[in-house]
Every structure is written in C-alpha cells, then in structure tokens.
Motif scaffolding. Structure first.
Motif, PDB file in Angstrom:
ATOM      1  N   LYS A 322       0.834  -1.210   0.000  1.00  0.00           N
ATOM      2  CA  LYS A 322       0.000   0.000   0.000  1.00  0.00           C
ATOM      3  C   LYS A 322       0.867   1.258   0.000  1.00  0.00           C
ATOM      4  O   LYS A 322       0.544   2.257  -0.655  1.00  0.00           O
ATOM      5  CB  LYS A 322      -0.943   0.000   1.207  1.00  0.00           C
ATOM      6  N   LEU A 323       1.987   1.201   0.731  1.00  0.00           N
ATOM      7  CA  LEU A 323       2.923   2.326   0.717  1.00  0.00           C
ATOM      8  C   LEU A 323       3.516   2.519  -0.676  1.00  0.00           C
ATOM      9  O   LEU A 323       3.594   3.646  -1.184  1.00  0.00           O
ATOM     10  CB  LEU A 323       4.046   2.087   1.726  1.00  0.00           C
ATOM     11  N   ALA A 324       3.942   1.422  -1.297  1.00  0.00           N
ATOM     12  CA  ALA A 324       4.558   1.500  -2.622  1.00  0.00           C
ATOM     13  C   ALA A 324       3.594   2.093  -3.645  1.00  0.00           C
ATOM     14  O   ALA A 324       3.986   2.915  -4.488  1.00  0.00           O
ATOM     15  CB  ALA A 324       5.026   0.117  -3.062  1.00  0.00           C
ATOM     16  N   ALA A 328       4.507   5.678  -5.400  1.00  0.00           N
ATOM     17  CA  ALA A 328       4.636   5.751  -6.857  1.00  0.00           C
ATOM     18  C   ALA A 328       3.648   6.748  -7.448  1.00  0.00           C
ATOM     19  O   ALA A 328       3.990   7.529  -8.346  1.00  0.00           O
ATOM     20  CB  ALA A 328       4.429   4.370  -7.468  1.00  0.00           C
ATOM     21  N   SER A 329       2.417   6.738  -6.937  1.00  0.00           N
ATOM     22  CA  SER A 329       1.402   7.650  -7.470  1.00  0.00           C
ATOM     23  C   SER A 329       1.729   9.106  -7.166  1.00  0.00           C
ATOM     24  O   SER A 329       1.301  10.013  -7.885  1.00  0.00           O
ATOM     25  CB  SER A 329       0.022   7.299  -6.902  1.00  0.00           C
ATOM     26  N   ASP A 330       2.522   9.337  -6.114  1.00  0.00           N
ATOM     27  CA  ASP A 330       2.938  10.696  -5.764  1.00  0.00           C
ATOM     28  C   ASP A 330       4.168  11.153  -6.545  1.00  0.00           C
ATOM     29  O   ASP A 330       4.648  12.279  -6.355  1.00  0.00           O
ATOM     30  CB  ASP A 330       3.227  10.792  -4.263  1.00  0.00           C
ATOM     31  N   GLY A 331       4.712  10.275  -7.394  1.00  0.00           N
ATOM     32  CA  GLY A 331       5.811  10.667  -8.271  1.00  0.00           C
ATOM     33  C   GLY A 331       7.206  10.386  -7.760  1.00  0.00           C
ATOM     34  O   GLY A 331       8.193  10.818  -8.369  1.00  0.00           O
ATOM     35  N   LYS A 381      11.485  -6.414  -4.009  1.00  0.00           N
ATOM     36  CA  LYS A 381      10.491  -6.873  -4.979  1.00  0.00           C
ATOM     37  C   LYS A 381       9.152  -6.158  -4.834  1.00  0.00           C
ATOM     38  O   LYS A 381       8.465  -5.908  -5.830  1.00  0.00           O
ATOM     39  CB  LYS A 381      10.327  -8.391  -4.859  1.00  0.00           C
ATOM     40  N   ILE A 382       8.779  -5.823  -3.612  1.00  0.00           N
ATOM     41  CA  ILE A 382       7.510  -5.115  -3.422  1.00  0.00           C
ATOM     42  C   ILE A 382       7.567  -3.724  -4.041  1.00  0.00           C
ATOM     43  O   ILE A 382       6.698  -3.337  -4.830  1.00  0.00           O
ATOM     44  CB  ILE A 382       7.165  -5.005  -1.927  1.00  0.00           C
ATOM     45  N   PHE A 383       8.582  -2.959  -3.691  1.00  0.00           N
ATOM     46  CA  PHE A 383       8.632  -1.586  -4.186  1.00  0.00           C
ATOM     47  C   PHE A 383       8.905  -1.538  -5.686  1.00  0.00           C
ATOM     48  O   PHE A 383       8.373  -0.681  -6.393  1.00  0.00           O
ATOM     49  CB  PHE A 383       9.660  -0.779  -3.394  1.00  0.00           C
ATOM     50  N   MET A 384       9.709  -2.485  -6.185  1.00  0.00           N
ATOM     51  CA  MET A 384       9.979  -2.497  -7.620  1.00  0.00           C
ATOM     52  C   MET A 384       8.752  -2.891  -8.437  1.00  0.00           C
ATOM     53  O   MET A 384       8.662  -2.565  -9.615  1.00  0.00           O
ATOM     54  CB  MET A 384      11.144  -3.435  -7.929  1.00  0.00           C
ATOM     55  N   LYS A 385       7.803  -3.573  -7.832  1.00  0.00           N
ATOM     56  CA  LYS A 385       6.572  -3.891  -8.558  1.00  0.00           C
ATOM     57  C   LYS A 385       5.869  -2.617  -9.004  1.00  0.00           C
ATOM     58  O   LYS A 385       5.174  -2.593 -10.029  1.00  0.00           O
ATOM     59  CB  LYS A 385       5.631  -4.719  -7.680  1.00  0.00           C
ATOM     60  N   TYR A 386       6.062  -1.543  -8.244  1.00  0.00           N
ATOM     61  CA  TYR A 386       5.400  -0.273  -8.551  1.00  0.00           C
ATOM     62  C   TYR A 386       6.391   0.793  -9.032  1.00  0.00           C
ATOM     63  O   TYR A 386       6.074   1.984  -9.036  1.00  0.00           O
ATOM     64  CB  TYR A 386       4.627   0.208  -7.324  1.00  0.00           C
ATOM     65  N   GLY A 387       7.589   0.355  -9.437  1.00  0.00           N
ATOM     66  CA  GLY A 387       8.554   1.291 -10.000  1.00  0.00           C
ATOM     67  C   GLY A 387       9.202   2.201  -8.983  1.00  0.00           C
ATOM     68  O   GLY A 387       9.491   3.366  -9.276  1.00  0.00           O
ATOM     69  N   VAL A 388       9.443   1.675  -7.775  1.00  0.00           N
ATOM     70  CA  VAL A 388      10.104   2.448  -6.718  1.00  0.00           C
ATOM     71  C   VAL A 388      11.325   1.668  -6.236  1.00  0.00           C
ATOM     72  O   VAL A 388      11.226   0.484  -5.911  1.00  0.00           O
ATOM     73  CB  VAL A 388       9.160   2.716  -5.527  1.00  0.00           C
ATOM     74  N   GLU A 389      12.463   2.334  -6.191  1.00  0.00           N
ATOM     75  CA  GLU A 389      13.703   1.708  -5.735  1.00  0.00           C
ATOM     76  C   GLU A 389      13.846   1.887  -4.227  1.00  0.00           C
ATOM     77  O   GLU A 389      13.848   3.008  -3.725  1.00  0.00           O
ATOM     78  CB  GLU A 389      14.895   2.340  -6.455  1.00  0.00           C
TER      79      GLU A 389
END
Length: 416
Positions: A322-324, A328-331, A381-389
């Motif tokens: 949910k954080l990721a 990601a949606s916040d840019g 893996k969780i954060f990268m699913k949404y394009g966040v390192e």
C-alpha cells in the motif's frame, strides 16, 4: 534499479522480460553477443537520458546491471586519471561498465552500492556477481552435467519460470559472490566470493559505549546521505521507530522539503503518534497511508510478488504494498527504509535464544546474512513492482563491518 535477464541461447527472452517488466518501464532492450543473450528493463534514476539504457557496450565488454552505485562519481574520476577514459553519460552504468572492462572482478571492491551485474567480453563468457550484503536479488539456474545444460539468470524467479525453468533448479546467488562460465556447449562454472563479511569485521574498535555510539551515528548518517544520490525525487519511510527516524533526520541534510510516509492500521497506535511527533519536530510532511485487512486474493498477490511464503514476510509485505502504490502515485522513484538495523544489533526478542545457541558473533552474522532471502528481497520486490527503488542505509559497508564486529557488552547493557 531495473530488471535483468540473461544466459546462453535464450530463444524466448522476451517472455522473461514480460514477467519482470514492472521493474522498469522507462526502457527495454535485448542484446545478443554470439551465444550470450542479455535483456534489460530500466527504471531510470541516476541518469534519465537514453544514453544510459542497457544492455550497454563499452570497449570489449557488454553489461546488464540492476542497482545503484553511491560513489560512482569518485570511481569515474579514478578511471579518467588511471585509464584516460572518456565518458558520454552522467550515470553509474557507464562507470561500472568501464570499471569491469579494465579490472574485471577485482574492480568490484571499489564499489559502494547495491547491485546485481552480468557481463561478457564477447567470447561466450558470462560473469554474474552480486553486491556485498544481498541488497539486490538475483536468481539463476545452472546445469552442467545434464541432458539439457544451461545457464540463465534473472532479477526475479518469475522471469525464469516463464521460460520453463523448474523451481527446484532455481537458486539465489549468494551476497558477495560470483559465477563465471565460458562455453555454452560444455558449461563449466567457476564460482567464489569476491567479498566475505567474515574476513572484513572491524573488531575491538571501542572501549566504551559512548565512543561507539558517536561513531555509529556518523556511519548511519553517511549511509543515509550517500543513498540520496539520484536524478529523481527521494523520500523516506517513517515508522515512528529509531531506525527510520535517524535515517529521515540524516536525509534532510541533502533533500530539501523531504517527504516521509507511514502505513496506518490503527489511528491510536504508538508508532503513529511517534511518527507524527518526529515529523513535527523535523518540520517535514508525513503522508499517512491507510491500510485495511487484505483479502485472500491480496495474499495470493503478495506471495507472487515477494516470491516467498514466510508468514512474517507476507504480513509485513501488505502495508509495504500500500505504501509503494501511494509513493509511486505521488511521483517518487526512490525510498529510504530501515531494514537491516534489527539484525545488526540483535534487537529481536528471540535473539536471547539465538545468542545462547550460536554465540554473540556467529548468531548476528547468521541473522544478518539470512535477510538477503527475507527482508532485503521482500523490500526490493515489493517496491519495484510499482517502479520504486528501495535503498537501505543500514547496509552501508563500513557500518555493517563495524556493527557486526562490536562486542556484546558495547551493544547491549549486559549488566542490567
């Protein structure tokens, strides 16, 4: 951070890239060098221009790389002075490619960063290496004496499974290790460690807790600040605990108008109150992300995402997802998180039993070392699913070597 795949004679490499496409939607490419195939999906962070797309070839070497190098500008200057290299990008990929082209495995010791990297020099050779502490996952399958010999690697298990590789023959490359192969028709591997934490512990540095705490504070600050290097926005997780609070405080030194995030299950929780207090004290924005209980389908998605079914990891993964999504949606493309700290200090309640069984030093080395398959892999893996390192400041090399070398009576109050 990106997604990589490669190996020998991969006919349907695009299927593997499709399976990990979520890891990088800024660019995608495949390169075939004789019998070697490399594929890459890119999340652009250090240098956002197309010049840093991968696979990248410089000199005789072609690389695919997933990660980030904090000291790449220092290495860049070293390469210019030592080898008179001319650079065409402002990113870390070109720096890494030239370093490996000139110094091969020995060059890895100059790197401060997180990475999984593969390279070939065009004669059907492949070298695959992973960072010191396993901050970046890399999975592989290598069969030497088999009816169907093969060598193939990927950032996630699902990429290998999409190519028909059985789960039973998939392994994770150990932290600080490498594999070399040369002949796709007669695969023989050379493997070993380019870095061994046991050989690099810094013991007997402190005589009292006060000096130790001052030194550790500097190293945590260093680990946090060096991980803010980026051409895209960086934020932090702020759970209300000491680890994330210290990281956030340090990151403020190089990130103006820092934003932090917290997952909220219970509006009355002590963690939320502490996080609000810290954000108010530091005068930063704290984004509160509400988390409801997961459904059965959510749990299935969690297991598919983190590629493990440990109960504790599944439970932690849900608020992280949910954080990721919100981050990601916040840019934002980069987040700093406090994973690794509890293992360095053996601050879990279960640690008493582990220390009694294995001893102070051995238990913490085992506990920290196991996180490359657990907390570190889950976070990545969780954060990268949404394009966040996701970057982990407590994995700063000097901090890990110092912390794991500290005596028990310096870390714990053993007299109370």
């Amino acid at each position: 951070m990106c997604g990589i795949i490669g190996g020998y004679n991969i006919d349907k490499i695009n299927l593997g890239l499709d399976a990990i496409n979520h890891r990088g939607k800024d660019a995608r490419d495949i390169r075939n060098i004789n019998c070697v195939s490399f594929g890459h999906v890119r999340l652009s962070i250090m240098d956002t221009t197309d010049l840093s797309n991968q696979p990248m070839t410089v000199g005789e070497i072609t690389i695919v790389y997933n990660g980030a190098i904090w000291n790449y500008r220092d290495i860049r200057q070293y390469l210019i002075k030592t080898y008179n290299i001319k650079f065409y990008t402002d990113g870390d990929t070109e720096v890494l490619a030239h370093l490996l082209d000139k110094e091969d495995l020995s060059g890895l010791s100059k790197i401060q960063g997180m990475f999984a990297v593969a390279w070939t020099k065009g004669n059907n050779d492949i070298t695959l290496a992973r960072d010191r502490h396993g901050e970046v996952p890399i999975h592989y399958s290598l069969l030497e004496n088999s009816i169907f010999p093969h060598f193939i690697f990927c950032s996630e298990i699902k990429g290998l499974r999409s190519l028909g590789i059985g789960h039973s023959v998939i392994k994770m490359l150990r932290p600080g290790s490498y594999i070399k192969t040369k002949d796709p028709n007669n695969i023989k591997k050379e493997e070993g460690l380019w870095y061994d934490i046991r050989q690099n512990l810094k013991s007997n540095l402190f005589t009292d807790r006060n000096n130790a705490s001052k030194h550790i504070k500097k190293l945590v600050e260093k680990g946090s600040i060096e991980r803010t290097v980026s051409a895209v926005p960086v934020c932090t997780l702020l759970s209300g605990g000491i680890d994330s609070s210290v990281i956030t405080l340090a990151a403020m030194q190089s990130i103006p108008n820092l934003v932090s995030y917290i997952a909220v299950y219970d509006e009355k929780s002590k963690d939320l109150k502490c996080a609000r207090d810290v954000s108010e004290m530091l005068n930063i924005d704290l984004i509160e992300v509400k988390v409801e209980a997961p459904t059965v389908e959510d749990i299935k998605d969690i297991i598919n995402t983190i590629e493990m079914n440990y109960k504790a990891q599944v439970e932690i993964a849900w608020p992280c997802i949910k954080l990721a999504q919100r981050i990601a949606s916040d840019g934002f493309k980069v987040i700093l998180s406090g994973e690794g700290s509890d293992e360095l200090w053996a601050s879990y309640g279960m640690s008493y039993h582990g220390i009694k069984t294995y001893g102070w030093d051995e238990y913490r080395i085992k506990l920290f070392g196991s996180q490359e398959r657990k907390n570190f892999a889950r976070c990545n893996k969780i954060f990268m699913k949404y394009g966040v390192e996701c970057r982990l400041p407590f994995l700063n090399t000097e901090l890990v070597e110092t912390a794991l070398g500290m005596e028990q009576d310096i870390v714990w109050d053993t007299k109370s």
